[in-house]
Design a protein around this motif. Structure first.
Motif, mmCIF file in Angstrom:
data_model
loop_
_atom_site.group_PDB
_atom_site.id
_atom_site.type_symbol
_atom_site.label_atom_id
_atom_site.label_comp_id
_atom_site.label_asym_id
_atom_site.label_seq_id
_atom_site.Cartn_x
_atom_site.Cartn_y
_atom_site.Cartn_z
ATOM 1 N N SER A 89 0.845 -1.191 0.000
ATOM 2 C CA SER A 89 0.000 0.000 0.000
ATOM 3 C C SER A 89 0.880 1.242 0.000
ATOM 4 O O SER A 89 2.087 1.180 0.263
ATOM 5 C CB SER A 89 -0.916 -0.002 1.220
ATOM 6 O OG SER A 89 -0.146 0.109 2.407
ATOM 7 N N ALA A 90 0.272 2.390 -0.271
ATOM 8 C CA ALA A 90 1.020 3.644 -0.267
ATOM 9 C C ALA A 90 1.605 3.917 1.115
ATOM 10 O O ALA A 90 2.721 4.461 1.236
ATOM 11 C CB ALA A 90 0.115 4.793 -0.693
ATOM 12 N N ARG A 185 1.637 5.489 -6.562
ATOM 13 C CA ARG A 185 0.705 4.684 -5.758
ATOM 14 C C ARG A 185 -0.373 5.576 -5.143
ATOM 15 O O ARG A 185 -1.543 5.203 -5.100
ATOM 16 C CB ARG A 185 1.464 3.926 -4.673
ATOM 17 C CG ARG A 185 2.393 2.853 -5.207
ATOM 18 C CD ARG A 185 3.094 2.141 -4.069
ATOM 19 N NE ARG A 185 4.015 1.135 -4.581
ATOM 20 C CZ ARG A 185 3.688 -0.132 -4.810
ATOM 21 N NH1 ARG A 185 2.464 -0.534 -4.569
ATOM 22 N NH2 ARG A 185 4.573 -0.988 -5.265
ATOM 23 N N ASP A 189 -4.387 5.424 -5.709
ATOM 24 C CA ASP A 189 -5.347 5.366 -4.602
ATOM 25 C C ASP A 189 -6.389 6.474 -4.723
ATOM 26 O O ASP A 189 -7.564 6.269 -4.387
ATOM 27 C CB ASP A 189 -4.612 5.485 -3.266
ATOM 28 C CG ASP A 189 -3.752 4.264 -2.960
ATOM 29 O OD1 ASP A 189 -3.965 3.231 -3.617
ATOM 30 O OD2 ASP A 189 -2.869 4.364 -2.088
ATOM 31 N N GLN A 282 5.724 2.458 -13.957
ATOM 32 C CA GLN A 282 4.830 2.881 -12.884
ATOM 33 C C GLN A 282 3.753 3.826 -13.408
ATOM 34 O O GLN A 282 2.575 3.713 -13.048
ATOM 35 C CB GLN A 282 5.640 3.567 -11.775
ATOM 36 C CG GLN A 282 6.637 2.649 -11.077
ATOM 37 C CD GLN A 282 5.950 1.546 -10.300
ATOM 38 O OE1 GLN A 282 4.875 1.724 -9.749
ATOM 39 N NE2 GLN A 282 6.572 0.378 -10.268
#
Length: 474
Positions: A89-90, A185, A189, A282
């Motif tokens: 997760s971030a 990331r 989200d 990414q």
């Protein structure tokens, strides 16, 4: 703040172990792992840590499930994958970077960081200046400075950074680029949050739902038009611009050819070499996620699926309001005299499915040979006759008829030799006729008796067998 995943991870009792495991398997090398591989690797790591005296009583699956619920991990099912995949997760990425910065802190105030700040401020001042005269004055001053620098270079007066300054500036560039990959990331989200928010508006908020519906049906991508979407798309266009990409690649090749790069540690050097690829990978993932959310939102609206979810939401709210209205009349200890039939189905995650092992159901005794059945050649011949067309007998029947007449149709053959295999004999004669006979433009009706003793007929193309071709039927 104490409820945020980042704070909980850093403050947990076994935080160093968890951060080390997550960094080793989902940050340093791979960015995502399939469920089976991730479980197997964490299981091996736990066994090694227990052998060193660490108190880790739970299984790998239990720890991973807890990390998922705590917000340290994210679980996705990529398109075309055979199983779910885990990734950080971030919050976990931020925790790993925070610990890494503590281990290798920046200098208090480096020349390269100050230079980046000054250059950014100067560029900002220039790009926001609407005064025509001042912009011309600045450009002329820049032209004079460049001309003096060219004259100095022609005279051999070249100022080159020292290796220490070059290394310092290189590490700052690597740090900034690494922060960019972490920002991806958080952007993803944001898209997920926006996607959920738009769907909630379609279900709950009557006023905003009309705006969302009209925008989606008008062909607008609500995800792309959001603040996060516009910001990322601007960054993505800059990253994929051919001119900018060529400039970046050329500058990167020049830097890698310098001697001071060899003084970087292997990790930083490897990151610098693959910086363009990492940024594109990414950024490409985030771009695909953004496009997928936009498409799924449009399909969600066009398929009218939101109407069913809105109906369910209304039923739940109605039940909730009814429960609140009678909360003072019905006590929690009262018997309701209502029977609720629960489902007997077990709901489990796909990652918990296991393969069936036949050996667990094997009989305790050895398998014994059965008695040989009574069987005869006539019985075997009957089975063969039921499963295969007897072309040899059909050819003999055709040759027998052609010995007495120059040509014969399938109907003529069946009149003298009835279909011993029923429809199978008719199909066999048609197959032989298509190969060895002559097809006419007319049709004829043939009859036969099936195995159930029922008389049947069919209309088939008229096919003749000729005596001249009798040798082909040998």
């Amino acid at each position: 703040m104490r409820d945020q995943p980042l704070w909980r991870l850093l403050a947990s009792a076994n935080g160093p172990i968890v951060i080390g495991l997550l960094q080793s398997h989902l940050y340093t090398n791979e960015r995502s792992l399939p469920t089976s591989i991730f479980h197997e690797r964490i299981g091996r790591e736990l066994e090694s840590l227990r052998a060193q005296g660490e108190d880790l009583p739970q299984s790998a699956q239990a720890y991973i499930s807890d990390w998922l619920s705590q917000g340290y991990l994210e679980r996705r099912f990529p398109l075309g994958a055979t199983e779910e995949e885990y990734e950080l997760s971030a919050a976990s990425v931020e925790a790993i970077r925070f610990i890494s910065n503590i281990e290798q802190p920046h200098s208090a105030a480096t020349e390269s960081r100050l230079t980046l700040v000054i250059q950014a401020l100067v560029k900002l001042a220039e790009d926001t200046n609407a005064d025509k005269a001042k912009r011309i004055e600045r450009l002329k001053a820049e032209q004079t400075r460049i001309k003096k620098e060219i004259e100095a270079v022609q005279k051999g007066q070249i100022r080159v950074l020292s290796d220490d300054s070059a290394l310092e500036r290189t590490r700052e560039i690597i740090s900034l680029a690494d922060e960019l990959t972490g920002d991806f990331r958080r952007v993803r989200d944001q898209f997920e949050h926006l996607n959920r928010k738009l769907r909630e508006q379609l279900i709950n908020d009557e006023e905003n739902r009309g705006v969302v519906l009209s925008s989606v049906f008008a062909g607008m991508d609500m995800i792309n038009e959001s603040e996060a979407g516009k910001t990322f798309l601007a960054f993505w266009r800059l990253l994929t611009d051919p001119e900018q990409s060529a400039t970046l690649d050329e500058a990167l090749d020049d830097v890698l050819s310098r001697q001071f790069v060899n003084q970087l540690n292997p990790k930083d050097k490897s990151f610098l070499i693959s910086i363009t690829r990492n940024l594109l990978e990414q950024g490409g993932v985030v771009h695909e996620v953004m496009q997928a959310f936009a498409r799924s939102l449009r399909n969600y609206v066009q398929s009218r699926e939101y109407l069913e979810q809105r109906r369910l939401n209304q039923l739940l709210n109605e039940a909730y309001r009814t429960a609140l209205s009678i909360k003072d009349e019905v006590k929690t200890t009262d018997a309701l005299k209502y029977t609720l039939v629960l489902t007997s189905s077990r709901i489990t995650s796909l990652s918990q499915l296991t393969l069936h092992d036949p050996t667990t159901q094997a009989l305790p005794d050895e398998m014994k040979d059965g008695d040989a059945p009574d069987i005869s050649l006539d019985f075997v011949a009957g089975l063969v006759a039921q499963s295969e067309i007897d072309f040899r007998s059909l050819k003999e029947n055709i040759r027998s008829v052609l010995e007495t007449q120059t040509q014969a149709s399938i109907c003529d053959i069946l009149e003298k030799y009835p279909a011993a295999q029923g429809l199978g004999s008719v199909v066999g004669l048609v197959a032989l006729g298509s190969k060895h006979g002559c097809k006419a433009e007319t049709h004829e009706t043939v009859t036969w008796t099936g195995s159930d003793e029922q008389r049947r007929s069919a209309r088939i193309p008229k096919i003749y067998f000729l005596r001249e071709q009798i040798n082909e039927l040998a």
